[in-house]
Scaffold this motif. Structure first.
Motif, mmCIF file in Angstrom:
data_model
loop_
_atom_site.group_PDB
_atom_site.id
_atom_site.type_symbol
_atom_site.label_atom_id
_atom_site.label_comp_id
_atom_site.label_asym_id
_atom_site.label_seq_id
_atom_site.Cartn_x
_atom_site.Cartn_y
_atom_site.Cartn_z
ATOM 1 N N ASP A 174 -2.612 3.663 -3.056
ATOM 2 C CA ASP A 174 -2.440 2.685 -4.118
ATOM 3 C C ASP A 174 -2.371 1.310 -3.465
ATOM 4 O OD1 ASP A 174 -1.744 1.135 -6.259
ATOM 5 O OD2 ASP A 174 0.034 2.300 -6.798
ATOM 6 N N LEU A 175 -3.362 0.474 -3.740
ATOM 7 C CA LEU A 175 -3.417 -0.862 -3.154
ATOM 8 C C LEU A 175 -2.917 -1.937 -4.115
ATOM 9 C CD1 LEU A 175 -6.947 -0.593 -1.501
ATOM 10 C CD2 LEU A 175 -4.723 -0.116 -0.465
ATOM 11 N N GLY A 176 -2.307 -1.522 -5.216
ATOM 12 C CA GLY A 176 -1.824 -2.475 -6.208
ATOM 13 C C GLY A 176 -2.807 -2.615 -7.353
ATOM 14 N N ASP A 177 -3.921 -3.313 -7.116
ATOM 15 C CA ASP A 177 -4.929 -3.501 -8.156
ATOM 16 C C ASP A 177 -6.120 -2.558 -7.983
ATOM 17 O OD1 ASP A 177 -5.871 -4.637 -5.844
ATOM 18 O OD2 ASP A 177 -6.838 -6.330 -6.839
ATOM 19 N N ALA A 178 -6.041 -1.660 -7.011
ATOM 20 C CA ALA A 178 -7.138 -0.725 -6.734
ATOM 21 C C ALA A 178 -6.587 0.533 -6.062
ATOM 22 C CB ALA A 178 -8.176 -1.386 -5.825
ATOM 23 N N LEU A 179 -7.441 1.551 -5.999
ATOM 24 C CA LEU A 179 -7.121 2.789 -5.294
ATOM 25 C C LEU A 179 -8.169 2.999 -4.212
ATOM 26 C CD1 LEU A 179 -6.340 5.137 -8.323
ATOM 27 C CD2 LEU A 179 -4.695 3.982 -6.844
ATOM 28 N N LEU A 180 -7.729 3.345 -3.016
ATOM 29 C CA LEU A 180 -8.629 3.642 -1.912
ATOM 30 C C LEU A 180 -8.655 5.160 -1.751
ATOM 31 C CD1 LEU A 180 -10.400 2.621 0.440
ATOM 32 C CD2 LEU A 180 -8.333 2.655 1.848
ATOM 33 N N VAL A 181 -9.853 5.757 -1.857
ATOM 34 C CA VAL A 181 -10.010 7.206 -1.791
ATOM 35 C C VAL A 181 -10.870 7.550 -0.584
ATOM 36 C CG1 VAL A 181 -10.862 9.247 -3.002
ATOM 37 C CG2 VAL A 181 -9.839 7.389 -4.292
ATOM 38 N N MET A 182 -10.410 8.546 0.199
ATOM 39 C CA MET A 182 -11.161 9.010 1.366
ATOM 40 C C MET A 182 -11.261 10.529 1.328
ATOM 41 S SD MET A 182 -9.568 6.606 4.327
ATOM 42 C CE MET A 182 -8.130 5.909 3.550
ATOM 43 N N ARG A 183 -12.479 11.023 1.554
ATOM 44 C CA ARG A 183 -12.705 12.460 1.692
ATOM 45 C C ARG A 183 -13.809 12.628 2.729
ATOM 46 N NH1 ARG A 183 -14.627 15.011 -3.395
ATOM 47 N NH2 ARG A 183 -16.687 14.577 -2.604
ATOM 48 N N MET B 243 0.857 -1.175 0.000
ATOM 49 C CA MET B 243 0.000 0.000 0.000
ATOM 50 C C MET B 243 0.904 1.239 0.000
ATOM 51 S SD MET B 243 -3.127 1.009 2.556
ATOM 52 C CE MET B 243 -2.304 0.532 4.019
ATOM 53 N N LYS B 244 0.625 2.142 -0.931
ATOM 54 C CA LYS B 244 1.445 3.331 -1.080
ATOM 55 C C LYS B 244 0.548 4.571 -1.003
ATOM 56 C CE LYS B 244 4.894 5.220 -4.199
ATOM 57 N NZ LYS B 244 5.584 5.028 -5.475
ATOM 58 N N GLN B 245 0.939 5.514 -0.182
ATOM 59 C CA GLN B 245 0.181 6.756 -0.015
ATOM 60 C C GLN B 245 0.462 7.667 -1.209
ATOM 61 O OE1 GLN B 245 -1.989 7.348 2.403
ATOM 62 N NE2 GLN B 245 -2.442 9.450 1.857
ATOM 63 N N LEU B 246 -0.580 8.006 -1.977
ATOM 64 C CA LEU B 246 -0.415 8.885 -3.132
ATOM 65 C C LEU B 246 -0.711 10.336 -2.796
ATOM 66 C CD1 LEU B 246 -2.095 6.717 -5.922
ATOM 67 C CD2 LEU B 246 0.335 6.946 -5.407
ATOM 68 N N ALA B 247 -1.666 10.570 -1.894
ATOM 69 C CA ALA B 247 -2.061 11.938 -1.536
ATOM 70 C C ALA B 247 -1.218 12.439 -0.369
ATOM 71 C CB ALA B 247 -3.539 11.995 -1.177
ATOM 72 N N SER B 248 -0.996 13.729 -0.359
ATOM 73 C CA SER B 248 -0.204 14.351 0.704
ATOM 74 C C SER B 248 -0.879 14.171 2.059
ATOM 75 C CB SER B 248 -0.040 15.843 0.415
ATOM 76 O OG SER B 248 0.543 16.495 1.516
ATOM 77 N N ALA B 249 -0.094 13.859 3.058
ATOM 78 C CA ALA B 249 -0.615 13.697 4.417
ATOM 79 C C ALA B 249 -1.041 15.035 5.019
ATOM 80 C CB ALA B 249 0.437 13.035 5.301
ATOM 81 N N MET B 250 -0.624 16.138 4.418
ATOM 82 C CA MET B 250 -0.940 17.469 4.951
ATOM 83 C C MET B 250 -2.314 17.984 4.515
ATOM 84 S SD MET B 250 1.489 18.346 6.906
ATOM 85 C CE MET B 250 1.153 20.077 7.124
ATOM 86 N N THR B 251 -2.998 17.275 3.622
ATOM 87 C CA THR B 251 -4.272 17.771 3.100
ATOM 88 C C THR B 251 -5.279 18.000 4.210
ATOM 89 O OG1 THR B 251 -3.886 16.668 1.004
ATOM 90 C CG2 THR B 251 -6.135 17.329 1.474
ATOM 91 N N ARG B 252 -5.440 17.028 5.087
ATOM 92 C CA ARG B 252 -6.403 17.175 6.190
ATOM 93 C C ARG B 252 -6.053 18.368 7.069
ATOM 94 N NH1 ARG B 252 -8.049 11.297 8.306
ATOM 95 N NH2 ARG B 252 -9.136 11.031 6.375
ATOM 96 N N PHE B 253 -4.776 18.509 7.402
ATOM 97 C CA PHE B 253 -4.331 19.639 8.225
ATOM 98 C C PHE B 253 -4.611 20.961 7.516
ATOM 99 C CE2 PHE B 253 -1.015 22.800 9.015
ATOM 100 C CZ PHE B 253 -1.233 23.046 10.358
#
Length: 145
Positions: free
Chosen positions: A69-78, A1-11
């Motif tokens: 990035d989960l390899g075969d899928a993308l996990l999106v949270m908002r 699992m790889k983080q694609l979005a910046s961790a600072m977005t929520r902050f």
């Protein structure tokens, strides 16, 4: 699992709201504190709040908090929304902006609760080579056209 979005977005989203509240409180305190303010000061404060608020609600609020990035899928949270998209459900990933203002747009094949496009600021170390590699994986997951 790889983080694609910046961790600072929520902050940054919360900081934007906090900054607007502090500006508004500052104007109220200065008005109640007996300082003589020119009506233009109130107008400038109002314009500042409108511009900051409008920018926040039009742009920052729409950014995804997390994209993984989960390899075969993308996990999106908002916010409270969370969805797993297989790579075949994704049209492509576009890059917009430049410098610190850059962001990626995940274009979906059909509209979802997030809409047809999901914007996110890329994490540090995620750049053009990673985006191109992910677009290649997306094309491979869809198969030949």
């Amino acid at each position: 699992m790889k983080q694609l979005a910046s961790a600072m977005t929520r902050f940054n989203k919360r900081f934007g709201i906090g900054a607007m509240v502090l500006i508004a409180v500052g104007f109220v305190v200065s008005a109640l504190g007996g300082q003589q303010l020119n009506p233009r000061d109130y107008a400038m404060g109002g314009v500042l709040l409108l511009v900051a608020g409008g920018g926040f609600f039009l742009f920052e609020r729409q950014l995804a908090d997390e994209v993984q990035d989960l390899g075969d899928a993308l996990l999106v949270m908002r916010g409270d929304l969370q969805k797993r998209f297989s790579l075949a459900e994704v049209e492509c990933i576009d890059r917009r902006g430049f410098g610190n203002g850059r962001y990626f747009t995940l274009r979906l094949r059909k509209a979802e609760p997030f809409g047809e496009r999901i914007n996110f600021r890329p994490a540090r170390g995620i750049g053009e080579p990673e985006r191109e590699e992910l677009n290649q994986r997306i094309a491979n997951a869809r198969g030949p056209r």
